[in-house]
Design a protein around this motif. Structure first.
Motif, PDB file in Angstrom:
ATOM      1  N   LYS A   1      55.796 -34.282  95.812  1.00 24.69           N
ATOM      2  CA  LYS A   1      56.079 -35.491  96.589  1.00 24.69           C
ATOM      3  C   LYS A   1      57.521 -35.903  96.344  1.00 24.69           C
ATOM      4  O   LYS A   1      58.139 -35.480  95.358  1.00 24.69           O
ATOM      5  N   GLU A   2      58.034 -36.738  97.247  1.00 23.26           N
ATOM      6  CA  GLU A   2      59.420 -37.195  97.085  1.00 23.26           C
ATOM      7  C   GLU A   2      59.532 -38.685  97.409  1.00 23.26           C
ATOM      8  O   GLU A   2      58.917 -39.170  98.372  1.00 23.26           O
ATOM      9  N   ASP A   3      60.301 -39.388  96.602  1.00 27.51           N
ATOM     10  CA  ASP A   3      60.754 -40.739  96.952  1.00 27.51           C
ATOM     11  C   ASP A   3      62.211 -40.602  97.368  1.00 27.51           C
ATOM     12  O   ASP A   3      63.082 -40.362  96.503  1.00 27.51           O
ATOM     13  N   PRO A   4      62.532 -40.701  98.681  1.00 23.26           N
ATOM     14  CA  PRO A   4      63.931 -40.518  99.117  1.00 23.26           C
ATOM     15  C   PRO A   4      64.842 -41.549  98.470  1.00 23.26           C
ATOM     16  O   PRO A   4      64.388 -42.596  97.993  1.00 23.26           O
ATOM     17  N   PHE A   5      66.096 -41.243  98.464  1.00 23.72           N
ATOM     18  CA  PHE A   5      67.076 -42.184  97.897  1.00 23.72           C
ATOM     19  C   PHE A   5      66.989 -43.502  98.652  1.00 23.72           C
ATOM     20  O   PHE A   5      66.989 -43.544  99.872  1.00 23.72           O
ATOM     21  N   ASP A   6      66.928 -44.565  97.901  1.00 18.73           N
ATOM     22  CA  ASP A   6      66.824 -45.911  98.474  1.00 18.73           C
ATOM     23  C   ASP A   6      67.944 -46.754  97.871  1.00 18.73           C
ATOM     24  O   ASP A   6      68.052 -46.868  96.641  1.00 18.73           O
TER      25      ASP A   6
END
Length: 851
Positions: free
Chosen positions: A406-411
């Protein structure tokens, strides 16, 4: 409000106010009928075309020169006096010169067409609450546009939604790294490069997606504003053209003086007025260096060819010499001073145990990809992959071993990116945020709590890297986001090219001031400038766009030599900088690659576009295009420009000295009441055989030893200074006295007939002029004998002309026309002695002067 308008400074307006100003109720977009009405009011979203210049105007432009006018007058006078051969030769020279100039300079002005090509054709727009695909030309203020990675922004607007959105704005601002975007309202005084809540026409989305509210279209966009400025810029007079025009005025005065003097002395000596007037006109025509325009054009054309080998493509001839006159180079940073390749330049790793884990995180928490053919993704992420590979960590193997779940995109709100794997979470982000989020750190190969003391130490290290102009990234790993272990920090930077430092030092030796003008941050620009020698600790300063906005052109002119770096600039700044420098009397060369550079490139004395990274807009606005984008190539081109001007000056001195010697020989014969020392057709032949070949060969002379060790020419410096005029008078007189002496010797002591003495005078003057070409150089051959052969083309040209001079004595038609006969070996010996004496005197004079 009944109708919307084109908005300015929409970065500082709240979203609610924006909707009100654009007469829009919500993000469902305009109705089709309202959009059609606005299209009628505002016109299509495109840039106006500039009227194309027809080819025949380019051709006519080649004849608009004072020197051409003088030559045309000389041709007319020659026809009136019956010297049709002379007139024909002059006309041929004019035509050849015009054709060469036309073929070299004929380029359609396509800057606006290039700008138009940057406007995308199809865009996703919300109309009547539905997503529609429309031509970009139909966009109007108030439209809501959907954008995602790979799209080109079709108009200027304000972001109302942004999900990990990053945009490459290098064509507009010059900044090399993609800009992370937000929807936050910004202060009114925010500079254009820092308006992270806005999108601009022609920039490209490289990551994420979002919604944009269109605020400006067509000529009201930043791109449109640049195109309008581009149309208003008038190209300045090229220094070489100004110098040739001034030289022509001097030549006209000289020719008139010759006519008056010859007529006056001839009449006082008892000759008929009409006969002396004809003689004066004939000598005046002979005094005009008909071959000069041809030699100057060919010298420039050969220089263009040489510069092409140096990876500099020249779009118009005279720019070659102008580059040699450059006193200030305003250079872009990215891709010119630097490699335009983000590189990990320094790494700070918590411990040896953390090293392998940090490289693994740098590869896993990364969406870029690289292979032997190409690289895809954010430049900073590409740099991380290359860094890992160079340190023995294969990105492909690591990604196969630890697949992403899974990925949490750059925020931008949390300032980090995270990827999830079977054995834990890999995180990268802003060091200040990760230092806050991490609970542990690897120290001495053991996992320990991250104390406030350690946090402060790492913050100091990060600040040190930032002061060096580096962009910093921190890395962490853990079982969850609440149990992260800090691994270390890397400093990423676009490094300078290896050869730039030496090239900058060469500019300093040559008296050329280098200013780095960039859209990047001041800290980064200053760090690079100090590393390559553009900036030092001796008074040079750095300015930013805000300071330039507050300065007028006069203040820029006053501080021209005090500034080494100007950062965070946009189009008006660059244009203003160039004009200010020109007001200070500087000859300005401006480099650039983006749309934002086009106006300044056109205003500069020499606009230099980048061939690899440059946009078509910048190339069309420029005079010179660098095929390799290197700053060192600019410096090499400056040296070539100086060499070309030196050689044109040598050719002018050579031609005028030769023509003056002819005038003095005829004038001296009249004054001393001798038989005609030169016949009219002999004068024409001398001009043909001694002017073109040797003068053209001079254009191939290598540079003088001090070419890049002397300051640039003053902007108002003529081709011929007072010192050169004195030198011409002296050199021409020495040649005249040598020929006169050998002629008197032939008449008085050898008893030659007047016809034979005239032939001796004729041959002696030809050989004297051919030998004189070696005396045009600064150094003496007696001091440096090797200089005789340093330009083999010149040596061969002189040898060929000498053989031709001997050959015509055996050709019947030349014998009749020029009234010559073959000479004996003894007679040729007399001619040779008569020719060598002036050469020896001139070389001895140079030796005594110490050159």
């Amino acid at each position: 409000m009944n109708s919307a308008s084109q908005l300015k400074n929409f970065h500082c307006i709240s979203e609610e106010e924006l909707f009100a100003k654009l007469n829009l109720s919500d993000a469902r977009g305009l109705s089709q009928d309202e959009a059609a009405r606005r299209l009628q009011i505002f016109g299509p979203n495109e840039l106006a075309e500039e009227e194309k210049v027809p080819w025949w105007k380019f051709l006519l432009r080649q004849f608009k020169s004072p020197m051409v006018y003088v030559l045309a007058l000389a041709a007319c006078i020659s026809i009136i006096m019956g010297e049709r051969l002379d007139a024909g030769a002059i006309v041929v020279v004019i035509l050849i010169n015009a054709v060469i100039g036309f073929l070299t300079e004929y380029r359609a002005e396509q800057a606006l067409q290039a700008l138009k090509s940057m406007v995308v054709r199809q865009v996703k727009v919300i109309r009547d609450g539905e997503i529609r695909l429309l031509p970009s030309q139909e966009l109007v203020p108030g439209d809501v546009v959907l954008l995602e990675a790979g799209d080109v922004v079709p108009a200027d607007g304000r972001l109302i939604e942004a999900f990990s959105l990053a945009v490459d704005e290098s064509t507009l601002t010059g900044e090399s790294v993609p800009v992370d975007k937000t929807t936050d309202t910004l202060p009114e005084d925010t500079l254009l490069p820092d308006r992270i809540n806005c999108l601009y026409t022609g920039t490209a989305v490289v990551r994420g997606n979002g919604k944009m509210l269109v605020c400006a279209t067509g000529l009201h966009t930043e791109l449109g504003r640049i195109s309008t400025m581009l149309q208003k810029v008038e190209k300045r007079e090229i220094p070489l053209e100004a110098r040739l025009a001034k030289f022509t005025k001097f030549l006209i005065k000289l020719v008139l003086a010759i006519v008056v003097l010859i007529v006056a002395i001839g009449v006082l000596e008892g000759n008929e007025l009409l006969a002396m007037f004809q003689t004066g006109i004939a000598l005046a025509v002979a005094a005009i260096p008909e071959g000069l325009p041809f030699v100057a054009t060919m010298t420039l054309a050969l220089g263009v060819h040489r510069m092409a080998k140096l990876n500099a493509l020249v779009r118009n001839l005279a720019s070659v010499e102008t580059l040699g006159s450059t006193s200030v180079i305003c250079t872009d940073k990215t891709g010119t001073i630097t490699l335009n390749k983000m590189t990990v330049r320094e790494s700070l790793i918590a411990s040896d145990k953390a090293r392998e884990l940090l490289f693994r995180v740098a590869v896993l928490c990364n969406n870029a990809s690289i292979n032997h053919e190409n690289q895809i993704g954010d430049p900073m992420e590409v740099a991380l992959l290359k860094w890992a590979y160079d340190n023995g960590f294969d990105p492909n193997e690591i990604r196969r071993e630890y697949p992403r779940l899974k990925e949490d995109p750059f925020d931008s709100s949390v300032m980090r990116m995270a990827t999830y794997h079977d054995d834990g979470i890999a995180v990268k982000g802003a060091p200040e945020r990760l230092l806050q989020d991490c609970s542990f750190i690897y120290e001495n190969d053991a996992l320990k709590p991250l104390s406030s003391t350690l946090r402060d130490k790492w913050k100091d290290d990060v600040e040190r890297l930032a002061k060096m102009g580096m962009r910093t990234l921190a890395f962490a790993f853990g079982r969850s986001l609440d149990e992260l272990a800090f691994l270390g920090v890397v400093g990423i930077m676009d490094p300078p090219r290896e050869e730039v430092k030496e090239a900058v030092a060469s500019c300093r030796d040559a008296g050329i001031h280098v200013i780095m003008v960039t859209g990047d941050h001041v800290t980064t620009a200053v760090a690079i400038a100090k590393e390559v020698g553009i900036m030092d600790d001796h008074g040079l300063e750095a300015l930013d766009g805000r300071q330039i906005s507050e300065m007028d052109e006069e203040e820029i002119a006053r501080r021209a030599r005090e500034v080494a770096v100007i950062a965070r600039v946009f189009p008006e700044h660059k244009f203003k900088i160039v004009k200010g420098l020109q007001k200070a009397g500087e000859v300005v060369a401006m480099t650039g690659d983006g749309v934002n550079d086009a106006v300044a490139l056109k205003q500069a004395d020499v606009g230099i576009a980048m061939g690899i990274q440059g946009t078509e807009v910048s190339k069309e606005a420029a005079d010179i295009i660098l095929e390799d984008d290197r700053f060192a190539t600019i410096v090499n081109a400056v040296a070539e420009g100086r060499r070309i001007f030196d050689n044109i000056r040598k050719a002018v001195i050579y031609l005028l000295c030769c023509n003056l010697s002819e005038v003095l020989v005829v004038f001296g014969g009249i004054l001393l009441k001798l038989p005609a020392l030169l016949l009219p057709l002999q004068i024409l032949w001398i001009n043909l055989v001694t002017d073109v070949i040797p003068a053209l060969a001079l254009s191939l002379d290598p540079p003088e030893a001090d070419t890049m060790k002397r300051p640039p020419k003053r902007k108002d410096e003529d081709i011929l200074t007072r010192a050169h005029q004195i030198k011409i008078g002296f050199f021409g007189s020495v040649m005249f006295l040598g020929v006169l002496g050998i002629t008197l010797y032939s008449l008085k002591y050898l008893g030659f007939s007047s016809l034979k003495a005239t032939e001796i005078s004729f041959h002696s003057l030809v050989l004297t002029q051919l030998f004189f070409v070696f005396s045009v150089r600064e150094s003496s051959i007696l001091r440096n004998p090797a200089d005789l052969l340093k330009n083999p083309y010149l040596f061969l040209g002189v040898l060929a002309s000498m053989l031709l001079q001997v050959a015509i004595t055996y050709i019947p038609i030349f014998q009749r026309v020029l009234r010559i006969v073959p000479l004996s070996a003894g007679e040729w010996g007399i001619v040779l002695i008569g020719a060598l004496i002036p050469t020896f005197v001139l070389q001895l004079y140079k030796l005594i002067k110490g050159v």
